[in-house]
Motif scaffolding. Structure first.
Motif, PDB file in Angstrom:
ATOM      1  N   LEU A  96      31.560  -5.946  -7.097  1.00  0.00           N
ATOM      2  CA  LEU A  96      31.860  -4.797  -6.255  1.00  0.00           C
ATOM      3  C   LEU A  96      30.612  -3.934  -6.179  1.00  0.00           C
ATOM      4  N   VAL A  97      30.186  -3.602  -4.964  1.00  0.00           N
ATOM      5  CA  VAL A  97      28.926  -2.897  -4.763  1.00  0.00           C
ATOM      6  C   VAL A  97      29.194  -1.522  -4.153  1.00  0.00           C
ATOM      7  N   CYS A  98      28.541  -0.515  -4.713  1.00  0.00           N
ATOM      8  CA  CYS A  98      28.580   0.834  -4.156  1.00  0.00           C
ATOM      9  C   CYS A  98      27.158   1.305  -3.907  1.00  0.00           C
ATOM     10  N   ALA A  99      26.988   2.150  -2.914  1.00  0.00           N
ATOM     11  CA  ALA A  99      25.707   2.792  -2.639  1.00  0.00           C
ATOM     12  C   ALA A  99      25.932   4.294  -2.644  1.00  0.00           C
ATOM     13  N   ASN A 100      25.331   4.978  -3.606  1.00  0.00           N
ATOM     14  CA  ASN A 100      25.558   6.418  -3.807  1.00  0.00           C
ATOM     15  C   ASN A 100      27.045   6.744  -3.865  1.00  0.00           C
ATOM     16  N   GLY A 101      27.789   5.893  -4.575  1.00  0.00           N
ATOM     17  CA  GLY A 101      29.209   6.128  -4.789  1.00  0.00           C
ATOM     18  C   GLY A 101      30.117   5.648  -3.687  1.00  0.00           C
ATOM     19  N   GLN A 104      30.852  -0.689  -0.684  1.00  0.00           N
ATOM     20  CA  GLN A 104      30.217  -1.539   0.318  1.00  0.00           C
ATOM     21  C   GLN A 104      30.942  -2.886   0.370  1.00  0.00           C
ATOM     22  N   PRO A 105      32.027  -2.987   1.143  1.00  0.00           N
ATOM     23  CA  PRO A 105      32.813  -4.231   1.150  1.00  0.00           C
ATOM     24  C   PRO A 105      32.034  -5.434   1.654  1.00  0.00           C
ATOM     25  N   ASN A 106      31.056  -5.225   2.551  1.00  0.00           N
ATOM     26  CA  ASN A 106      30.301  -6.350   3.105  1.00  0.00           C
ATOM     27  C   ASN A 106      29.409  -7.007   2.063  1.00  0.00           C
ATOM     28  N   LEU A 107      29.089  -6.301   0.970  1.00  0.00           N
ATOM     29  CA  LEU A 107      28.249  -6.869  -0.085  1.00  0.00           C
ATOM     30  C   LEU A 107      29.056  -7.250  -1.324  1.00  0.00           C
ATOM     31  N   SER A 108      30.358  -7.086  -1.253  1.00  0.00           N
ATOM     32  CA  SER A 108      31.227  -7.306  -2.415  1.00  0.00           C
ATOM     33  C   SER A 108      31.991  -8.621  -2.270  1.00  0.00           C
ATOM     34  N   THR A 109      32.369  -9.177  -3.413  1.00  0.00           N
ATOM     35  CA  THR A 109      33.201 -10.375  -3.432  1.00  0.00           C
ATOM     36  C   THR A 109      34.531 -10.009  -4.065  1.00  0.00           C
ATOM     37  N   VAL A 110      35.589 -10.045  -3.271  1.00  0.00           N
ATOM     38  CA  VAL A 110      36.909  -9.596  -3.704  1.00  0.00           C
ATOM     39  C   VAL A 110      37.934 -10.661  -3.374  1.00  0.00           C
ATOM     40  N   ASP A 111      38.813 -10.929  -4.312  1.00  0.00           N
ATOM     41  CA  ASP A 111      39.962 -11.791  -4.076  1.00  0.00           C
ATOM     42  C   ASP A 111      41.201 -10.904  -4.085  1.00  0.00           C
ATOM     43  N   GLN A 112      41.643 -10.509  -2.902  1.00  0.00           N
ATOM     44  CA  GLN A 112      42.751  -9.561  -2.808  1.00  0.00           C
ATOM     45  C   GLN A 112      44.062 -10.122  -3.355  1.00  0.00           C
ATOM     46  N   GLN A 113      44.140 -11.432  -3.573  1.00  0.00           N
ATOM     47  CA  GLN A 113      45.321 -11.997  -4.211  1.00  0.00           C
ATOM     48  C   GLN A 113      45.306 -11.788  -5.719  1.00  0.00           C
ATOM     49  N   GLN A 114      44.113 -11.514  -6.262  1.00  0.00           N
ATOM     50  CA  GLN A 114      43.980 -11.271  -7.697  1.00  0.00           C
ATOM     51  C   GLN A 114      44.011  -9.771  -8.015  1.00  0.00           C
ATOM     52  N   PHE A 115      43.289  -8.985  -7.214  1.00  0.00           N
ATOM     53  CA  PHE A 115      43.249  -7.542  -7.429  1.00  0.00           C
ATOM     54  C   PHE A 115      42.952  -6.875  -6.103  1.00  0.00           C
ATOM     55  N   VAL A 116      43.381  -5.634  -5.969  1.00  0.00           N
ATOM     56  CA  VAL A 116      43.258  -4.901  -4.706  1.00  0.00           C
ATOM     57  C   VAL A 116      42.172  -3.840  -4.850  1.00  0.00           C
ATOM     58  N   ASP A 152      33.766   9.715  -1.489  1.00  0.00           N
ATOM     59  CA  ASP A 152      34.364   8.388  -1.468  1.00  0.00           C
ATOM     60  C   ASP A 152      34.317   7.847  -2.893  1.00  0.00           C
ATOM     61  N   GLY A 153      34.872   6.697  -3.114  1.00  0.00           N
ATOM     62  CA  GLY A 153      34.883   6.091  -4.428  1.00  0.00           C
ATOM     63  C   GLY A 153      35.602   4.760  -4.350  1.00  0.00           C
ATOM     64  N   VAL A 154      35.876   4.186  -5.499  1.00  0.00           N
ATOM     65  CA  VAL A 154      36.515   2.877  -5.566  1.00  0.00           C
ATOM     66  C   VAL A 154      37.863   3.001  -6.250  1.00  0.00           C
ATOM     67  N   TYR A 155      38.882   2.481  -5.594  1.00  0.00           N
ATOM     68  CA  TYR A 155      40.252   2.457  -6.117  1.00  0.00           C
ATOM     69  C   TYR A 155      40.617   0.992  -6.322  1.00  0.00           C
ATOM     70  N   ILE A 156      40.919   0.637  -7.576  1.00  0.00           N
ATOM     71  CA  ILE A 156      41.188  -0.763  -7.921  1.00  0.00           C
ATOM     72  C   ILE A 156      42.562  -0.858  -8.564  1.00  0.00           C
ATOM     73  N   ARG A 157      43.339  -1.823  -8.100  1.00  0.00           N
ATOM     74  CA  ARG A 157      44.666  -2.046  -8.684  1.00  0.00           C
ATOM     75  C   ARG A 157      44.824  -3.513  -9.046  1.00  0.00           C
ATOM     76  N   VAL A 158      45.089  -3.752 -10.321  1.00  0.00           N
ATOM     77  CA  VAL A 158      45.381  -5.104 -10.807  1.00  0.00           C
ATOM     78  C   VAL A 158      46.896  -5.206 -10.952  1.00  0.00           C
ATOM     79  N   PRO A 159      47.562  -6.032 -10.136  1.00  0.00           N
ATOM     80  CA  PRO A 159      49.027  -6.088 -10.164  1.00  0.00           C
ATOM     81  C   PRO A 159      49.570  -6.578 -11.507  1.00  0.00           C
ATOM     82  N   PHE A 173      24.391   1.377  -6.740  1.00  0.00           N
ATOM     83  CA  PHE A 173      23.005   1.693  -6.442  1.00  0.00           C
ATOM     84  C   PHE A 173      22.911   3.175  -6.082  1.00  0.00           C
ATOM     85  N   VAL A 174      21.964   3.879  -6.698  1.00  0.00           N
ATOM     86  CA  VAL A 174      21.788   5.297  -6.409  1.00  0.00           C
ATOM     87  C   VAL A 174      20.350   5.546  -5.972  1.00  0.00           C
ATOM     88  N   LYS A 175      20.218   6.425  -4.984  1.00  0.00           N
ATOM     89  CA  LYS A 175      18.902   6.710  -4.418  1.00  0.00           C
ATOM     90  C   LYS A 175      18.884   8.147  -3.934  1.00  0.00           C
TER      91      LYS A 175
END
Length: 436
Positions: A96-101, A104-116, A152-159, A173-175
């Motif tokens: 999971l990638v963030c830029a200044n918090g 960035q979904p386009n740079l992240s690898t997520v399996d929404q069936q495993q976690f949201v 903004d930020g990241v909200y993660i839910r593991v069912p 990444f912070v700049k």
């Protein structure tokens, strides 16, 4: 942890003035309104505040950061991701990638069936209402500061029932602008009943300007869930950071935190575990290797609220040059928390006369049927052990490195993911085996 009683009026007023330039937020309007009130009344702490007496982060901000505004969004970090290839490969999991918090979904690898995974800016009102309910604004002035400024930020839910087969790597990444900037990352992680997951977190500092990272992370660990959270702090010598992390841990659940602090200008870590039910367990491990003028302050808090819960805490530090380490660990055992088992230890090795450690383990117990212990040690390398190794033909520098590796290894051995453990061991061995 409590808000400050001795406050930096000018810095607080400057941040509040800066906040008036922020766009309005309907989704988090009440959270931000409360945060402004808390910060206005409590202010940012100075060294006259007991909780920050050794860590003058407010003065550092005044001296090093003429621009207190939040960092602007930035893109084009594909090349920076390539520079993290060794870490990504070592973790071998989801990224999971963030830029200044900002997520960035386009740079992240997520399996929404495993976690949201969702960006906080896109949450519905029910999910948004959870933000700020675990780590409240009143807990620390820097939490309130984050609540005011995060966009903004990241909200993660593991069912419930999900066993995540690979670690989840969160890279932020912070700049900054040329005059420096502030980044206020926000994370909320909810792990459901009977679920299991490992998170690995690292901040990557870009550019030359000073960045102040003021992060807040909230965790809900459901019944019989098992969570491991590894944090790698390996920034730059001029950077400033405050982290506030709090976990609510429920019946039969297990939460383990490991914080490795290897580089940075001034770092303050506030870590709190709330053991809210019986038969739950909280583990806190830390390793800090400090040189130059690096300053790392670890403040931990374990709150035993119910009976038959267990906590284990071990922090170790190796310091040289003019570096400074601070450890303040608190264990609270409430009246209903009978049969509590709590352990806390802080051990330090000083490799120079100018290195400093301030350590204060604390217990506050209101129950009468408990097993609790705490302690701390600060000293130099064991001369007898060093003599023993040299007597068997091992050179002085090699013998010294062996002893330091063994000292640090007790924390590194708590990392259960082999690839990430080897990656961290490589970083630690490079430090301890060189001209540390």
């Amino acid at each position: 942890m409590t808000v400050s009683t001795k406050k930096d009026h000018k810095l607080t007023e400057a941040f509040l003035l800066e906040s008036e330039r922020l766009p309005s937020s309907l989704l988090f309007a009440e959270l931000k309104r409360q945060a402004r009130q808390v910060l206005s009344e409590a202010g940012l702490p100075t060294i006259k505040n007991e909780e920050y007496k050794y860590t003058g982060i407010s003065k550092r901000l005044t001296d090093q950061l003429p621009n207190l505004g939040p960092s602007a969004p930035f893109a084009d970090i594909e090349q920076e991701m390539k520079a993290q290839e060794a870490l990504v490969r070592a973790v071998g999991g989801y990224t999971l990638v963030c830029a200044n918090g900002r997520f960035q979904p386009n740079l992240s690898t997520v399996d929404q069936q495993q976690f949201v995974v969702s960006s906080m800016a896109s949450l519905d009102s029910d999910s948004a209402a959870q933000i700020g309910q675990i780590e409240k604004n009143e807990a620390d002035s820097f939490t309130a500061l984050n609540s005011i400024f995060f966009e903004d930020g990241v909200y993660i839910r593991v069912p419930a029932g999900k066993i995540i087969d690979r670690p989840i790597l969160l890279i932020n990444f912070v700049k900054a602008t040329e005059k420096g900037s502030c980044v206020h990352p926000r994370t909320y992680i909810q792990v459901g009943k009977n679920a299991e997951v490992t998170f690995i977190e690292q901040t990557v500092w870009l550019g030359e300007a000073t960045v102040f990272v003021n992060a807040v992370s909230e965790w809900t660990v459901g019944q019989n869930a098992h969570v491991r959270h590894y944090t790698l702090q390996n920034g730059r010598k001029n950077d400033l950071a405050v982290t506030n992390t709090r976990s609510s841990i429920y019946q039969d659940a297990n939460f383990t935190s490991i914080v490795l602090s290897l580089e940075g200008g001034m770092i303050r870590n506030n870590l709190s575990l709330d053991l809210r039910a019986s038969n739950c367990e909280g583990n806190m491990y830390g390793l800090y290797l400090l040189n130059g003028k690096t300053h790392v302050d670890n403040h931990t808090n374990v709150d035993h609220m119910q009976a038959h819960a267990e906590s284990n805490e071990l922090y170790k530090g190796i310091l040289t040059d003019h570096s400074r380490g601070v450890f303040n660990g608190k264990i609270f055992v409430r009246q209903d928390a009978q049969k509590t088992n709590a352990f806390q230890q802080n051990n330090n090795i000083l490799l120079s006369e100018d290195a400093t450690v301030n350590t204060k383990p604390q217990l506050e117990i209101w129950a009468d049927d408990v097993k609790c212990s705490h302690g701390c040690t600060t000293g130099q390398l064991d001369e007898e052990a060093l003599f023993y190794l040299r007597a068997r033909g091992i050179a002085k520098d090699a013998a010294k490195a062996l002893l330091l590796h063994a000292f640090a290894g007790e924390v590194l051995d708590q990392i259960k993911e082999d690839g990430f453990k080897e990656y961290c061991e490589t970083l630690v061995h490079a430090r301890l085996g060189g001209n540390y």
